[in-house]
Write an enzyme that holds these catalytic residues in place. Structure first.
Site, PDB file in Angstrom:
ATOM      1  N   ASP A 203       0.824  -1.201   0.000  1.00  0.00           N
ATOM      2  CA  ASP A 203       0.000   0.000   0.000  1.00  0.00           C
ATOM      3  C   ASP A 203       0.863   1.257   0.000  1.00  0.00           C
ATOM      4  O   ASP A 203       1.885   1.312   0.707  1.00  0.00           O
ATOM      5  CB  ASP A 203      -0.910  -0.013   1.232  1.00  0.00           C
ATOM      6  CG  ASP A 203      -1.827   1.185   1.304  1.00  0.00           C
ATOM      7  OD1 ASP A 203      -2.773   1.247   0.499  1.00  0.00           O
ATOM      8  OD2 ASP A 203      -1.593   2.064   2.153  1.00  0.00           O
ATOM      9  N   GLU A 245      13.377 -15.746  -1.013  1.00  0.00           N
ATOM     10  CA  GLU A 245      13.543 -16.943  -0.178  1.00  0.00           C
ATOM     11  C   GLU A 245      12.322 -17.850  -0.268  1.00  0.00           C
ATOM     12  O   GLU A 245      12.421 -19.060  -0.040  1.00  0.00           O
ATOM     13  CB  GLU A 245      13.751 -16.535   1.283  1.00  0.00           C
ATOM     14  CG  GLU A 245      15.018 -15.747   1.570  1.00  0.00           C
ATOM     15  CD  GLU A 245      15.059 -15.293   3.020  1.00  0.00           C
ATOM     16  OE1 GLU A 245      14.378 -15.925   3.875  1.00  0.00           O
ATOM     17  OE2 GLU A 245      15.742 -14.289   3.310  1.00  0.00           O
TER      18      GLU A 245
END
Length: 521
Positions: A203, A245
């Site tokens: 956001d 990851e």
């Protein structure tokens, strides 16, 4: 396309949990309601769900005032239910994207409460932007910054200090120069990736970093004191390492007029995608839409990122209403009460726009209820909750009109919903539209099915075809063609074609006004 590149072509559905589906009958949508509708979403044909904030929140700004990122708001359910929802959706081939709000937190967040308790000059206040005021007695705000919802971006405390909030006063801005702020957000990313989410929507992604001097705003001065500062890119490169990851992806809410600056966020070691506000804000005009599409593809090409396309979200007037007004440009909200709307015209255009957006190269976002053709609702003044309305002094209706709970069945719900559904809402009920081959829902289902099964759709090559000035016509691989007529007169279609899907009926082989069609030639 490798499975890890799913985001380049995905059809992603935005879920505003509070208004999606209410399982416990208390008038507020919840996670159990979403789980109960997963089969509906799978049948619709979407490949991912983007959830607006579902965290613990006082709901001063629809959940974008987060009090705890690791707790689901009790009105929606529990963390265990969220984990079940993520897993159950994934079993149906639907991934989950959560919403992170890094610019600010709720004034009920433990960090801000500790900062208030600790007082001026304390380490706790260094996590935010606290400052002494100007004027003889510090009675004036520290600078002239204005809030996104109107009014000053500063609020004064009883102890005399002011704190910065680019949005509502209940949303204090974090100090991203502080290492603890960076570490906390990376920990939050890992928390949700470890629970199986596939991506994160960021956001207000271009607002985090602030000029440490907090100077007055000067029009045209570069760099801006709080928009698109260079320090942001180091933050997002660090986030990207976390996402990599877990094979996670990002989509950023990045509003920037400079296409070169915009593209920097999409470099290979930063964000994967960003929202396309140029297309969202474009009027129903062939020349302007063509320019928006060209500019969008051109700004993404240098960094190899896919474009995203969206007609509506939880912050803007719904497509049917917007396209049914004389002024069909961007509306952050309804702007005025009682604006005249031709819903029949708006619906026709919204159907054509659906085929346009779903045929363009890249990913596409569908806001909940767009597949039902829902119009904007004029909320009674005494039921409005959006802070934008109150910060405007009551002149702006705010964004609640696009957030009214979805109508699932013709019968009204047992409990009144948190925002009132209008009397004609049963006409848009999903259960009724499922049985109508001419409904907006049937059109979206057919389009999303074709988009998923035809390899030429999604990310890939794109080329304009010669056409009249009021017509958009382009090719996709595999002989696929999309034609949309934005003019007033019917137009001829290419010869030797197979009609795959049309937004409205063809007349003697001609494409009527405000109608779109997918062809194979």
């Amino acid at each position: 396309m490798p499975a890890t590149d799913w985001w380049r072509s995905a059809a992603i559905y935005q879920v505003y949990v509070r208004s999606f589906a209410d399982a416990d009958g208390d008038g507020t949508g919840d996670l159990a309601g979403v789980r109960a509708k997963l089969s509906y979403l799978a049948e619709l044909g979407v490949e991912a769900l983007w959830f607006t904030p579902w965290y613990l929140s006082p709901l001063a700004d629809g959940g974008y005032d987060v009090a705890d990122y690791r707790t689901i708001d009790p009105a929606f359910g529990t963390l265990a239910e969220a984990e079940k929802l993520i897993a159950e959706a994934r079993a149906l081939g639907i991934r989950t994207i959560v919403d992170i709000v890094p610019n600010h937190v709720s004034d009920q967040h433990p960090w801000f409460r500790a900062a208030l308790a600790a007082g001026p000059g304390s380490p706790e206040r260094e996590l935010f932007h606290f400052k002494e005021g100007r004027g003889e007695h510090g009675e004036l705000p520290p600078n002239d910054w204005e809030g996104e919802f109107g009014g000053t971006a500063w609020t004064r405390l009883p102890d005399g200090q002011w704190y910065l909030h680019l949005f509502a006063p209940q949303q204090p801005d974090l100090n991203w120069a502080h290492p603890a702020v960076r570490q906390e957000h990376e920990d939050v990313l890992r928390f949700w990736f470890e629970r199986g989410v596939a991506g994160v929507r960021i956001d207000s992604a271009a607002l985090l970093a602030k000029d440490p001097a907090l100077p007055d705003f000067v029009e045209g001065r570069d760099p801006h004191p709080y928009v698109d500062r260079d320090e942001l890119h180091d933050i997002y490169r660090s986030w990207r390492r976390v996402a990599d990851e877990y094979d996670g992806v990002f989509v950023g809410e990045v509003w920037l007029p400079d296409s070169e600056r915009f593209a920097r966020y999409l470099r290979p070691d930063e964000l994967h995608t960003a929202f396309n506000f140029s297309f969202l804000s474009c009027p129903w005009d062939a020349a302007l839409l063509r320019a928006s599409i060209d500019e969008t593809l051109a700004e993404h090409a240098p960094v190899g990122a896919p474009a995203t396309w969206v007609l509506c979200n939880h912050d803007v007037t719904r497509t049917v209403t917007r396209y049914g007004r004389e002024e069909t440009g961007f509306e952050f909200a309804a702007k005025v009460f009682g604006t005249p709307t031709d819903l029949a015209l708006g619906t026709r255009r919204a159907r054509a726009a659906a085929l346009l957006s779903l045929a363009l190269p890249g990913a596409v976002y569908v806001y909940q209820g767009e597949e039902l053709g829902l119009p904007e609702v004029e909320i009674p003044r005494d039921r409005i909750e959006d802070p934008m309305h109150f910060r405007s002094g009551g002149t702006d209706p705010g964004r609640d009109g696009c957030r009214v709970p979805l109508p699932w069945d013709p019968e009204p719900p047992a409990a009144e919903s948190w925002l009132p559904q209008p009397p004609d809402w049963p006409a848009y009920a999903a259960s009724a539209q499922e049985r109508d081959p001419g409904s907006m829902l049937s059109l979206y289902r057919a389009a999303l099915r074709l988009r998923r099964t035809e390899p030429g759709f999604g990310d890939g090559e794109f080329g304009w075809l010669p056409s009249a000035s009021e017509v958009l016509a382009f090719t996709r691989p595999g002989g696929l063609v999309c034609v949309v007529n934005l003019g007033r007169e019917p137009v001829e279609l290419p010869g030797h074609r197979e009609v795959l899907l049309a937004s409205g009926g063809l007349r003697d082989g001609l494409l009527p006004s405000d109608t779109g069609v997918w062809l194979r030639v």
